[in-house]
Design a protein around this motif. Structure first.
Motif, PDB file in Angstrom:
ATOM      1  N   ALA A  25       0.830  -1.212   0.000  1.00  0.00           N
ATOM      2  CA  ALA A  25       0.000   0.000   0.000  1.00  0.00           C
ATOM      3  C   ALA A  25       0.860   1.255   0.000  1.00  0.00           C
ATOM      4  CB  ALA A  25      -0.934  -0.014   1.203  1.00  0.00           C
ATOM      5  N   ARG A  26       1.919   1.272   0.793  1.00  0.00           N
ATOM      6  CA  ARG A  26       2.790   2.460   0.831  1.00  0.00           C
ATOM      7  C   ARG A  26       3.492   2.665  -0.515  1.00  0.00           C
ATOM      8  NH1 ARG A  26       2.874   4.702   5.625  1.00  0.00           N
ATOM      9  NH2 ARG A  26       2.381   3.452   7.468  1.00  0.00           N
ATOM     10  N   GLY A  27       3.929   1.573  -1.117  1.00  0.00           N
ATOM     11  CA  GLY A  27       4.579   1.706  -2.407  1.00  0.00           C
ATOM     12  C   GLY A  27       3.639   2.221  -3.478  1.00  0.00           C
ATOM     13  N   LEU A  28       2.432   1.699  -3.520  1.00  0.00           N
ATOM     14  CA  LEU A  28       1.455   2.167  -4.498  1.00  0.00           C
ATOM     15  C   LEU A  28       1.096   3.633  -4.266  1.00  0.00           C
ATOM     16  CD1 LEU A  28      -0.908  -0.955  -4.615  1.00  0.00           C
ATOM     17  CD2 LEU A  28       0.689  -0.239  -6.383  1.00  0.00           C
ATOM     18  N   HIS A  29       1.025   4.009  -2.994  1.00  0.00           N
ATOM     19  CA  HIS A  29       0.740   5.420  -2.676  1.00  0.00           C
ATOM     20  C   HIS A  29       1.875   6.310  -3.173  1.00  0.00           C
ATOM     21  CE1 HIS A  29       0.411   9.052  -0.146  1.00  0.00           C
ATOM     22  NE2 HIS A  29      -0.902   8.827  -0.265  1.00  0.00           N
TER      23      HIS A  29
ATOM     24  N   LEU B 243      -0.769   5.721  -7.195  1.00  0.00           N
ATOM     25  CA  LEU B 243      -1.804   4.805  -7.673  1.00  0.00           C
ATOM     26  C   LEU B 243      -2.921   4.575  -6.658  1.00  0.00           C
ATOM     27  CD1 LEU B 243       0.301   2.088  -9.544  1.00  0.00           C
ATOM     28  CD2 LEU B 243      -0.895   4.069 -10.471  1.00  0.00           C
ATOM     29  N   LEU B 244      -2.818   5.169  -5.476  1.00  0.00           N
ATOM     30  CA  LEU B 244      -3.882   5.032  -4.493  1.00  0.00           C
ATOM     31  C   LEU B 244      -4.711   6.308  -4.456  1.00  0.00           C
ATOM     32  CD1 LEU B 244      -2.589   3.216  -1.275  1.00  0.00           C
ATOM     33  CD2 LEU B 244      -4.017   2.342  -3.114  1.00  0.00           C
TER      34      LEU B 244
ATOM     35  N   VAL C 152      -6.616   7.160  -2.074  1.00  0.00           N
ATOM     36  CA  VAL C 152      -6.832   7.494  -0.665  1.00  0.00           C
ATOM     37  C   VAL C 152      -5.489   7.398   0.059  1.00  0.00           C
ATOM     38  CG1 VAL C 152      -9.224   6.658  -0.677  1.00  0.00           C
ATOM     39  CG2 VAL C 152      -7.371   5.091  -0.081  1.00  0.00           C
ATOM     40  N   SER C 153      -5.502   7.724   1.348  1.00  0.00           N
ATOM     41  CA  SER C 153      -4.285   7.610   2.141  1.00  0.00           C
ATOM     42  C   SER C 153      -3.951   6.139   2.386  1.00  0.00           C
ATOM     43  CB  SER C 153      -4.465   8.320   3.489  1.00  0.00           C
ATOM     44  OG  SER C 153      -5.399   7.617   4.293  1.00  0.00           O
ATOM     45  N   VAL C 154      -2.719   5.893   2.812  1.00  0.00           N
ATOM     46  CA  VAL C 154      -2.308   4.524   3.131  1.00  0.00           C
ATOM     47  C   VAL C 154      -3.151   3.970   4.264  1.00  0.00           C
ATOM     48  CG1 VAL C 154      -0.418   3.110   4.023  1.00  0.00           C
ATOM     49  CG2 VAL C 154       0.042   4.851   2.287  1.00  0.00           C
ATOM     50  N   ASP C 155      -3.372   4.783   5.309  1.00  0.00           N
ATOM     51  CA  ASP C 155      -4.156   4.313   6.454  1.00  0.00           C
ATOM     52  C   ASP C 155      -5.568   3.936   6.038  1.00  0.00           C
ATOM     53  OD1 ASP C 155      -2.021   4.649   8.133  1.00  0.00           O
ATOM     54  OD2 ASP C 155      -2.676   6.591   8.911  1.00  0.00           O
ATOM     55  N   GLU C 156      -6.189   4.756   5.190  1.00  0.00           N
ATOM     56  CA  GLU C 156      -7.548   4.447   4.757  1.00  0.00           C
ATOM     57  C   GLU C 156      -7.568   3.176   3.903  1.00  0.00           C
ATOM     58  OE1 GLU C 156     -11.284   6.433   2.270  1.00  0.00           O
ATOM     59  OE2 GLU C 156      -9.612   7.681   2.962  1.00  0.00           O
ATOM     60  N   ALA C 157      -6.567   3.028   3.045  1.00  0.00           N
ATOM     61  CA  ALA C 157      -6.515   1.833   2.203  1.00  0.00           C
ATOM     62  C   ALA C 157      -6.350   0.566   3.035  1.00  0.00           C
ATOM     63  CB  ALA C 157      -5.374   1.949   1.201  1.00  0.00           C
ATOM     64  N   LEU C 158      -5.541   0.634   4.080  1.00  0.00           N
ATOM     65  CA  LEU C 158      -5.282  -0.546   4.907  1.00  0.00           C
ATOM     66  C   LEU C 158      -6.421  -0.870   5.857  1.00  0.00           C
ATOM     67  CD1 LEU C 158      -1.510   0.040   5.764  1.00  0.00           C
ATOM     68  CD2 LEU C 158      -2.447  -1.700   4.234  1.00  0.00           C
TER      69      LEU C 158
ATOM     70  N   GLN D 286      -9.184  -0.931   1.579  1.00  0.00           N
ATOM     71  CA  GLN D 286      -8.661  -2.030   0.749  1.00  0.00           C
ATOM     72  C   GLN D 286      -8.519  -1.663  -0.729  1.00  0.00           C
ATOM     73  OE1 GLN D 286      -7.802  -5.194   2.402  1.00  0.00           O
ATOM     74  NE2 GLN D 286      -7.967  -3.623   3.989  1.00  0.00           N
ATOM     75  N   GLN D 287      -8.376  -0.360  -1.004  1.00  0.00           N
ATOM     76  CA  GLN D 287      -8.245   0.032  -2.408  1.00  0.00           C
ATOM     77  C   GLN D 287      -6.986  -0.540  -3.069  1.00  0.00           C
ATOM     78  OE1 GLN D 287      -9.106   2.011   0.076  1.00  0.00           O
ATOM     79  NE2 GLN D 287     -10.866   3.288  -0.478  1.00  0.00           N
ATOM     80  N   HIS D 288      -5.932  -0.732  -2.285  1.00  0.00           N
ATOM     81  CA  HIS D 288      -4.704  -1.297  -2.851  1.00  0.00           C
ATOM     82  C   HIS D 288      -4.893  -2.718  -3.359  1.00  0.00           C
ATOM     83  CE1 HIS D 288      -4.952  -2.655   1.276  1.00  0.00           C
ATOM     84  NE2 HIS D 288      -4.001  -3.545   1.066  1.00  0.00           N
TER      85      HIS D 288
END
Length: 481
Positions: A360-364, A368-369, A371-377, A382-384
């Motif tokens: 997730a951090r790499g995609l951010h 490519l994300l 949303v924020s990393v925290d929101e994705a995780l 789960q957008q990642h």
């Protein structure tokens, strides 16, 4: 014989009559019954298999308490008309017996005291000379399938009573409500009034999570032979690029697996370029592109039926380009984060979450994300996962996705224990038609998968003979290419 018309061959004797049924011709049955020597028919049992199976039965008995458990080996499904797929015995049956005979059935009677436990194996004896099935039964007749071990040979090899399958009904006649393992054929369950028990399925899956020393040795062999298979496949990449395609490489590994073991442990995945992001690309009907990453997900199943499951992504030309390397480096970072979490006492899902955080951090960082990393995780984000929809690992053993019948609390909700063998397999899958990624990433799929043994002090990577870094893979593959 009548004279044939000019230019035509004469009709053969008895033409126009119905061919006789050989079993109904006394002269034939007498002739084929006599004059046969008896070749030796030892059981090709892996040393230690019988002892390991006996210990497994004892563990199951402790779990179930007094009961009668029936486990069937199963039967090969029909492929077409009167031809069948290759037979592969049910994994629970193999775990409990060490045997892989089609249609065989184990009856395990668990008493109140260990001294009262009894295990009896019922199997269809081979049809030997003098029996009608010798020439008439294409499943068990030795004239069809070759000389085979029978009841006496299996009893000696396994150290348990073995009886003809025809006696199974008599043995179960006085048993009410015997429990059937999930792999026991429906017809067998109905015929003998057995009771399929989800609790038994879960109990067997839970017990199979922790491997004994013999099982671990089988898995080591499976991994070692798989590593050799990877080398064989990489050597054939030039031939695949020249026209053999993905299927040439799939066939290369499958031939290797069949030579050194029982065969591939699952359908071999060979995905070149735009096929690499397809998680289970087993069609393998495309070309191997010289400049696109080649994803190889392969595992040898040993003759004891334990399988490996390893994945590497290889540059057919010997070197990743900058965009491909960037993807591989991120997957490698996620892989290392996951590996670091595999140790006793940790939650089984720790390696999953660790790898996902890196992804997730790499995609951010790549933009490519949305949303924020925290929101994705977060569970609600789960957008990642658009680029990594599958899980990060699983138990490994007799099945490539081993212990799948376990309840959540024992599997994903459980903790890692010494003796567990599992995979860690993060990846990134950018499909060629995915408009959310930049053009240079479309059609790039990368996965790294290793097989690990949880030990008392951490974990051992059983597949560490294969490199995981982009540079390491290039250096390993280039001489083979």
């Amino acid at each position: 014989m009548t004279n044939p018309a000019p230019g035509r061959p004469p009709r053969p004797p008895h033409a126009g009559t119905r061919p006789p049924r050989l079993a109904e011709v006394p002269a034939f049955t007498a002739a084929i019954a006599a004059g046969w020597d008896r070749p030796p028919t030892p059981v090709a049992l892996i040393p230690g298999a019988a002892g390991s199976a006996a210990a497994h039965r004892a563990r199951l008995a402790e779990r179930t308490g007094p009961a009668t458990v029936v486990a069937g080996a199963g039967r090969a499904p029909v492929r077409s008309n009167d031809t069948f797929y290759d037979f592969r015995a049910d994994s629970d049956f193999v775990w409990l017996t060490g045997c892989a005979v089609e249609d065989a059935v184990l009856v395990l009677t668990v008493g109140t005291d260990p001294a009262d436990h009894r295990a009896t194996l019922f199997l269809p004896p081979p049809a030997r000379p003098g029996q009608p099935g010798f020439f008439a039964d294409p499943v068990h007749g030795e004239l069809w399938v070759g000389a085979s071990p029978g009841v006496a040979e299996w009893a000696e090899a396994l150290g348990v009573p073995v009886r003809p399958l025809a006696e199974l009904a008599e043995a179960l006649a006085g048993v009410g409500g015997a429990l059937a393992t999930p792999g026991t054929a429906a017809g067998l369950v109905a015929a003998h009034g057995l009771r399929p028990d989800p609790g038994l399925a879960a109990a067997l899956a839970d017990l199979r999570m922790v491997k004994d020393d013999w099982e671990i040795a089988q898995l080591r062999e499976a991994v070692d032979q798989t590593v050799a298979g990877f080398e064989a496949v990489v050597r054939e990449i030039p031939a695949a690029v020249a026209g053999g395609g993905e299927r040439w490489l799939q066939g290369t590994f499958d031939r290797h697996a069949r030579t050194v073991g029982n065969g591939p442990g699952y359908a071999t995945i060979v995905g070149s370029g735009p096929h690499a992001p397809t998680l289970h690309w087993v069609r393998c009907d495309g070309p191997v592109l010289p400049d696109a990453p080649l994803l190889l997900d392969m595992g040898v199943e040993t003759r004891s039926l334990y399988t490996a499951d390893v994945t590497r992504t290889v540059p057919p030309g010997g070197r990743f380009d900058d965009a491909q390397r960037r993807v591989h480096d991120l997957v490698e970072a996620a892989h290392l984060a996951g590996l670091a979490q595999v140790r006793p006492g940790r939650a089984f899902t720790d390696f999953h979450f660790a790898a996902m955080e890196v992804i997730a951090r790499g995609l951010h960082d790549w933009g490519l994300l949305p949303v924020s990393v925290d929101e994705a995780l977060s569970p609600a984000g789960q957008q990642h996962r658009r680029y990594l929809v599958c899980g990060i690992g699983h138990h490994l053993g007799l099945d490539v996705h081993d212990c799948a019948a376990s309840e959540y609390a024992s599997y994903q909700g459980g903790t890692m224990t010494p003796g567990m063998v599992l995979t860690v397999e993060p990846g990134l899958y950018f499909h060629a038609h995915d408009l959310t990624v930049p053009p240079e990433l479309r059609g790039v799929g990368v996965r790294l998968e290793d097989d690990l043994l949880v030990t008392g002090g951490g974990a051992e990577v059983l597949s560490d003979a294969l490199p995981i870094s982009a540079t390491g893979i290039e250096d390993w593959a280039r001489p083979l290419l």
